[in-house]
Scaffold this active site. Structure first.
Site, PDB file in Angstrom:
ATOM      1  N   LYS A  69       3.065 -43.770 -32.244  1.00 40.88           N
ATOM      2  CA  LYS A  69       4.520 -43.589 -32.384  1.00 40.88           C
ATOM      3  C   LYS A  69       5.272 -44.213 -31.205  1.00 40.88           C
ATOM      4  O   LYS A  69       4.755 -44.348 -30.098  1.00 40.88           O
ATOM      5  CB  LYS A  69       4.874 -42.110 -32.505  1.00 40.88           C
ATOM      6  CG  LYS A  69       4.348 -41.450 -33.756  1.00 40.88           C
ATOM      7  CD  LYS A  69       5.087 -41.928 -34.981  1.00 40.88           C
ATOM      8  CE  LYS A  69       4.547 -41.227 -36.217  1.00 40.88           C
ATOM      9  NZ  LYS A  69       5.342 -41.370 -37.372  1.00 40.88           N
ATOM     10  N   ARG A 103      -3.273 -36.975 -38.088  1.00 39.00           N
ATOM     11  CA  ARG A 103      -3.247 -38.279 -38.749  1.00 39.00           C
ATOM     12  C   ARG A 103      -3.247 -39.314 -37.640  1.00 39.00           C
ATOM     13  O   ARG A 103      -2.340 -39.352 -36.809  1.00 39.00           O
ATOM     14  CB  ARG A 103      -1.983 -38.444 -39.610  1.00 39.00           C
ATOM     15  CG  ARG A 103      -2.031 -39.742 -40.417  1.00 39.00           C
ATOM     16  CD  ARG A 103      -0.666 -40.240 -40.846  1.00 39.00           C
ATOM     17  NE  ARG A 103       0.302 -40.400 -39.784  1.00 39.00           N
ATOM     18  CZ  ARG A 103       0.348 -41.447 -38.944  1.00 39.00           C
ATOM     19  NH1 ARG A 103      -0.562 -42.397 -38.983  1.00 39.00           N
ATOM     20  NH2 ARG A 103       1.297 -41.523 -38.031  1.00 39.00           N
TER      21      ARG A 103
END
Length: 130
Positions: A69, A103
């Site tokens: 991210k 994830r």
């Protein structure tokens, strides 16, 4: 700056309400607070990570999807492809905060990192029993 946990609790409670109204049983639900989604700054994601354990108030398993991210890049200065180690660090932090599922892109990094986090949690549990 918005309260990351208050926002997530409100969003997840509404999502749970919709799921339950549509016949989805709680044992088929995993909650994902959506790191990187609807959070405008790295600080909001870091706040969510720091207070992640508060999401247990909803009583359901929690998933963390921090892999590569942007906020990891903001903190580390790394491009997306080079955020595996930063992702593994967030996985450990979130496991210690009670995340159940992850994830990730770089599975091996995270399996090793989580093995260490789980060993630490087991030691804490053993120590608390004695």
């Amino acid at each position: 700056r918005p309260d990351a946990i208050a926002d997530q609790l409100a969003f997840l409670r509404r999502a749970l309400e919709i799921a339950r109204q549509n016949g989805i049983a709680d044992d088929h639900i995993v909650l994902d607070p959506g790191f990187g989604f609807a959070k405008e700054t790295a600080e909001e994601n870091l706040d969510l990570m720091a207070r992640f354990s508060e999401l247990h108030a909803l009583g359901l398993p929690l998933m963390a999807g921090t892999s590569r991210k942007r906020f990891i890049g903001t903190v580390t200065g790394r491009d997306a492809a080079d955020r595996g180690v930063g992702t593994a660090a967030t996985s450990v932090i979130l496991r210690l905060q009670g995340a159940d599922l992850f994830r990730v892109h770089d599975v091996a990094f995270n399996v090793d990192a989580l093995a260490l986090a789980d060993a630490m949690l087991a030691r804490q549990t053993d120590r608390a029993r004695n």
